[in-house]
Design a protein around this motif. Structure first.
Motif, PDB file in Angstrom:
ATOM      1  N   LYS A 110     -19.289  90.705 -20.929  1.00 35.89           N
ATOM      2  CA  LYS A 110     -20.542  90.343 -20.259  1.00 35.89           C
ATOM      3  C   LYS A 110     -20.340  89.139 -19.347  1.00 35.89           C
ATOM      4  O   LYS A 110     -21.030  88.987 -18.337  1.00 35.89           O
ATOM      5  CB  LYS A 110     -21.627  90.057 -21.298  1.00 35.89           C
ATOM      6  N   GLU A 111     -19.376  88.265 -19.714  1.00 35.69           N
ATOM      7  CA  GLU A 111     -19.064  87.107 -18.874  1.00 35.69           C
ATOM      8  C   GLU A 111     -17.938  87.412 -17.890  1.00 35.69           C
ATOM      9  O   GLU A 111     -17.370  86.511 -17.275  1.00 35.69           O
ATOM     10  CB  GLU A 111     -18.693  85.907 -19.756  1.00 35.69           C
ATOM     11  N   ASN A 112     -17.613  88.722 -17.778  1.00 36.98           N
ATOM     12  CA  ASN A 112     -16.581  89.211 -16.841  1.00 36.98           C
ATOM     13  C   ASN A 112     -15.187  88.649 -17.151  1.00 36.98           C
ATOM     14  O   ASN A 112     -14.362  88.487 -16.255  1.00 36.98           O
ATOM     15  CB  ASN A 112     -16.977  88.880 -15.400  1.00 36.98           C
ATOM     16  N   GLN A 113     -14.928  88.358 -18.427  1.00 38.44           N
ATOM     17  CA  GLN A 113     -13.612  87.862 -18.856  1.00 38.44           C
ATOM     18  C   GLN A 113     -12.738  89.060 -19.260  1.00 38.44           C
ATOM     19  O   GLN A 113     -12.297  89.174 -20.406  1.00 38.44           O
ATOM     20  CB  GLN A 113     -13.771  86.898 -20.040  1.00 38.44           C
ATOM     21  N   VAL A 114     -12.471  89.940 -18.298  1.00 43.75           N
ATOM     22  CA  VAL A 114     -11.703  91.159 -18.580  1.00 43.75           C
ATOM     23  C   VAL A 114     -10.309  90.815 -19.092  1.00 43.75           C
ATOM     24  O   VAL A 114      -9.769  91.468 -19.983  1.00 43.75           O
ATOM     25  CB  VAL A 114     -11.610  92.051 -17.321  1.00 43.75           C
ATOM     26  N   ARG A 115      -9.730  89.757 -18.528  1.00 47.60           N
ATOM     27  CA  ARG A 115      -8.370  89.344 -18.919  1.00 47.60           C
ATOM     28  C   ARG A 115      -8.319  88.973 -20.407  1.00 47.60           C
ATOM     29  O   ARG A 115      -7.371  89.311 -21.110  1.00 47.60           O
ATOM     30  CB  ARG A 115      -7.995  88.138 -18.055  1.00 47.60           C
ATOM     31  N   ILE A 116      -9.338  88.264 -20.870  1.00 47.70           N
ATOM     32  CA  ILE A 116      -9.408  87.865 -22.279  1.00 47.70           C
ATOM     33  C   ILE A 116      -9.523  89.103 -23.165  1.00 47.70           C
ATOM     34  O   ILE A 116      -8.872  89.203 -24.219  1.00 47.70           O
ATOM     35  CB  ILE A 116     -10.607  86.923 -22.515  1.00 47.70           C
ATOM     36  N   VAL A 117     -10.359  90.054 -22.774  1.00 46.89           N
ATOM     37  CA  VAL A 117     -10.559  91.272 -23.576  1.00 46.89           C
ATOM     38  C   VAL A 117      -9.266  92.056 -23.682  1.00 46.89           C
ATOM     39  O   VAL A 117      -8.842  92.451 -24.779  1.00 46.89           O
ATOM     40  CB  VAL A 117     -11.669  92.153 -22.962  1.00 46.89           C
ATOM     41  N   GLN A 118      -8.609  92.279 -22.548  1.00 49.35           N
ATOM     42  CA  GLN A 118      -7.360  93.043 -22.574  1.00 49.35           C
ATOM     43  C   GLN A 118      -6.297  92.337 -23.403  1.00 49.35           C
ATOM     44  O   GLN A 118      -5.598  92.963 -24.210  1.00 49.35           O
ATOM     45  CB  GLN A 118      -6.852  93.254 -21.147  1.00 49.35           C
ATOM     46  N   ALA A 119      -6.184  91.018 -23.230  1.00 53.73           N
ATOM     47  CA  ALA A 119      -5.173  90.264 -23.980  1.00 53.73           C
ATOM     48  C   ALA A 119      -5.467  90.269 -25.475  1.00 53.73           C
ATOM     49  O   ALA A 119      -4.550  90.399 -26.300  1.00 53.73           O
ATOM     50  CB  ALA A 119      -5.104  88.833 -23.456  1.00 53.73           C
ATOM     51  N   ILE A 290     -11.107  75.210 -21.677  1.00 54.83           N
ATOM     52  CA  ILE A 290      -9.874  75.015 -22.458  1.00 54.83           C
ATOM     53  C   ILE A 290      -8.657  75.293 -21.589  1.00 54.83           C
ATOM     54  O   ILE A 290      -7.673  74.546 -21.596  1.00 54.83           O
ATOM     55  CB  ILE A 290      -9.866  75.951 -23.694  1.00 54.83           C
ATOM     56  N   VAL A 291      -8.711  76.393 -20.836  1.00 45.34           N
ATOM     57  CA  VAL A 291      -7.600  76.769 -19.951  1.00 45.34           C
ATOM     58  C   VAL A 291      -7.354  75.669 -18.911  1.00 45.34           C
ATOM     59  O   VAL A 291      -6.212  75.281 -18.646  1.00 45.34           O
ATOM     60  CB  VAL A 291      -7.904  78.114 -19.248  1.00 45.34           C
ATOM     61  N   GLU A 292      -8.432  75.149 -18.351  1.00 44.87           N
ATOM     62  CA  GLU A 292      -8.322  74.115 -17.319  1.00 44.87           C
ATOM     63  C   GLU A 292      -7.737  72.818 -17.877  1.00 44.87           C
ATOM     64  O   GLU A 292      -6.900  72.171 -17.235  1.00 44.87           O
ATOM     65  CB  GLU A 292      -9.712  73.851 -16.726  1.00 44.87           C
ATOM     66  N   LYS A 293      -8.147  72.431 -19.087  1.00 42.13           N
ATOM     67  CA  LYS A 293      -7.712  71.153 -19.661  1.00 42.13           C
ATOM     68  C   LYS A 293      -6.332  71.222 -20.310  1.00 42.13           C
ATOM     69  O   LYS A 293      -5.545  70.285 -20.220  1.00 42.13           O
ATOM     70  CB  LYS A 293      -8.735  70.674 -20.700  1.00 42.13           C
ATOM     71  N   SER A 294      -6.049  72.335 -21.015  1.00 39.33           N
ATOM     72  CA  SER A 294      -4.807  72.419 -21.793  1.00 39.33           C
ATOM     73  C   SER A 294      -3.628  72.940 -20.987  1.00 39.33           C
ATOM     74  O   SER A 294      -2.474  72.686 -21.331  1.00 39.33           O
ATOM     75  CB  SER A 294      -5.017  73.315 -23.015  1.00 39.33           C
ATOM     76  N   GLY A 295      -3.918  73.684 -19.930  1.00 36.59           N
ATOM     77  CA  GLY A 295      -2.828  74.287 -19.166  1.00 36.59           C
ATOM     78  C   GLY A 295      -2.350  75.608 -19.743  1.00 36.59           C
ATOM     79  O   GLY A 295      -1.487  76.268 -19.173  1.00 36.59           O
ATOM     80  N   LEU A 296      -2.903  76.021 -20.908  1.00 36.44           N
ATOM     81  CA  LEU A 296      -2.565  77.324 -21.470  1.00 36.44           C
ATOM     82  C   LEU A 296      -3.194  78.428 -20.628  1.00 36.44           C
ATOM     83  O   LEU A 296      -4.256  78.247 -20.041  1.00 36.44           O
ATOM     84  CB  LEU A 296      -3.070  77.430 -22.915  1.00 36.44           C
ATOM     85  N   SER A 297      -2.536  79.577 -20.580  1.00 33.42           N
ATOM     86  CA  SER A 297      -3.078  80.693 -19.810  1.00 33.42           C
ATOM     87  C   SER A 297      -4.118  81.452 -20.636  1.00 33.42           C
ATOM     88  O   SER A 297      -4.097  81.421 -21.867  1.00 33.42           O
ATOM     89  CB  SER A 297      -1.955  81.652 -19.394  1.00 33.42           C
ATOM     90  N   LYS A 298      -5.022  82.151 -19.948  1.00 32.78           N
ATOM     91  CA  LYS A 298      -5.996  82.988 -20.642  1.00 32.78           C
ATOM     92  C   LYS A 298      -5.280  84.082 -21.435  1.00 32.78           C
ATOM     93  O   LYS A 298      -5.722  84.480 -22.505  1.00 32.78           O
ATOM     94  CB  LYS A 298      -6.952  83.638 -19.632  1.00 32.78           C
ATOM     95  N   THR A 299      -4.176  84.549 -20.864  1.00 34.36           N
ATOM     96  CA  THR A 299      -3.409  85.600 -21.536  1.00 34.36           C
ATOM     97  C   THR A 299      -2.889  85.120 -22.881  1.00 34.36           C
ATOM     98  O   THR A 299      -2.991  85.827 -23.890  1.00 34.36           O
ATOM     99  CB  THR A 299      -2.221  86.059 -20.657  1.00 34.36           C
TER     100      THR A 299
END
Length: 416
Positions: A110-119, A290-299
């Protein structure tokens, strides 16, 4: 006039009965799993989200809150299944057993986070196939030379996992073979381009996979039920042992109140689902920060971190039963959970994306499909002979660690 005291007494008895039933259901639910001590994080996570604390606090408090809620969902579903029969119970377990993944994924979509769902879908499959199964083989085999399990059941699940892998490999190959779009009209997917074709292919494949999943339920619960009876007996015995050990501490014996009523089970199920939905909403909402602050990828967050949430209770169960030399149940939990994600939850999310007009597809990057192929391949190799030992477990765990390390350095842009 003489009836009034009787009516008053009846009303009081009814109220006391409801209170006692509620108290009993609460007690049984809290005792259902050791991870329920983490329930302290549920109000903390809700407060963090409501008061908009920092992204780290919102993410990790709700992360820890969802773990016991997932365990309670599984417990309530199993309790209800005892009243509705095995076939309906199987469908309930299939649906609510993956409720956390479904809720988190729907909110992310719903928040268009397709990358998160697939991962998270791919991560759930990998964590069950490699991490959980590997831990089972090590935990059960460390004090034994060899452990055995039902080879036919394991191979049936592995064959279906191979089918699920093909359902992701084919869209990737399809995408790679199509020519690049000639123009960009600013739409995604642009009608008539490869993106549009991939979406259409994914939706058709998803429907086929869901039909195959229904066939698998029919196979395991009806036509070839005898093959799966050993696993079901282990589940019943484990549930009996859990109830007995819990009650022995308090009463020293097993009573008739050791199970939730249908109403109690439904109440626990609905309340827990509501809490999971709110916690998942706060968790997903904090990911971008979190991604912006930590540098970790969404994947990496979706593939390695989030799957721990929905699968924590299953991880514990599988390892405990493996230590008790009940490898059929351990295989059923580890490989069976991967199978449900691969041919039920993932295609279902594609159809949900279709309904809410979000471009969720079965197209994963070449790297991700290669990872899945390797994982299913090595899992098939180690369970092919119907025997396991601690070295095979170490191989599965090392494969998972290699994959986790690879995705730690894997940039989001490469997977889009």
């Amino acid at each position: 006039m003489s009836d009034l005291p009787l009516l008053g007494g009846s009303s009081r008895q009814h109220s006391q009965s409801i209170i006692q039933s509620f108290s009993n259901a609460t007690k049984l639910t809290l005792k259902s799993s050791p991870v329920n001590y983490l329930l302290i994080f549920v109000p903390l996570g809700l407060v963090a989200g409501a008061l908009e604390w920092g992204a780290n606090a919102r993410f990790w408090l709700n992360f820890l809150a969802i773990i016991p809620l997932a365990s309670i969902l599984a417990y309530a579903t199993e309790e209800i299944s005892e009243y509705v029969g095995q076939t309906v119970g199987g469908l309930l377990n299939a649906t609510f057993g993956n409720a956390v993944e479904l809720i988190v994924s729907i909110i992310a979509l719903k928040e268009n986070q397709v990358r998160i769902v697939q991962a998270s879908m791919l991560g759930s499959i990998l964590s069950n196939l490699l991490l959980v199964l590997g831990c089972c083989f090590v935990a059960g085999g460390i004090t034994r030379v060899q452990q055995t399990f039902n080879q036919t059941v394991a191979q049936t699940m592995s064959s279906l996992m191979a089918l699920a892998t093909a359902s992701l490999l084919i869209p990737a190959a399809f995408h790679a073979s199509l020519p690049a779009p000639k123009g960009d009209k600013g739409q995604f997917p642009e009608p008539g381009t490869s993106d549009d074709l991939i979406l259409s292919l994914s939706r058709g494949v998803s429907i086929i996979l869901l039909v195959i999943y229904l066939f698998y339920l029919l196979f395991s619960l009806k036509t070839h039920k005898s093959l799966f009876e050993a696993t079901e007996d282990f589940v019943d015995e484990q549930a009996h042992n859990n109830n007995t050990s819990s009650d022995d501490i308090i009463t020293g014996s097993k009573s008739e109140d050791d199970h939730l009523s249908v109403l109690g089970g439904l109440t626990v199920l609905l309340l827990t689902t509501l809490l999971v939905s709110v916690s998942a909403d706060y968790l997903v909402g904090s990911i971008d920060e979190i991604v912006e602050k930590s540098g970790l990828s969404k994947t990496f967050i979706g593939l390695i971190v989030i799957p721990i949430v929905g699968n924590a209770a299953e991880h514990v169960t599988a390892i405990i039963v493996a230590m008790k030399d009940k490898m059929d149940l351990a295989i059923g939990v580890a490989v069976g959970s991967s199978l449900q994600i691969a041919i039920f939850v993932t295609p279902f999310m594609v159809l949900v994306g279709w309904m809410i007009d979000v471009p969720m597809s079965l197209y994963f990057s070449t790297f991700e499909t290669a990872i899945l192929f390797v994982s299913v391949f090595i899992t098939n190799l180690v369970i092919l002979d119907g025997e396991s030992n601690w070295l095979e477990g170490a191989m599965l765990l090392s494969t998972y660690l290699i994959i986790a390390l690879a995705f730690f350095y894997y940039p989001d842009s490469a997977g889009l």
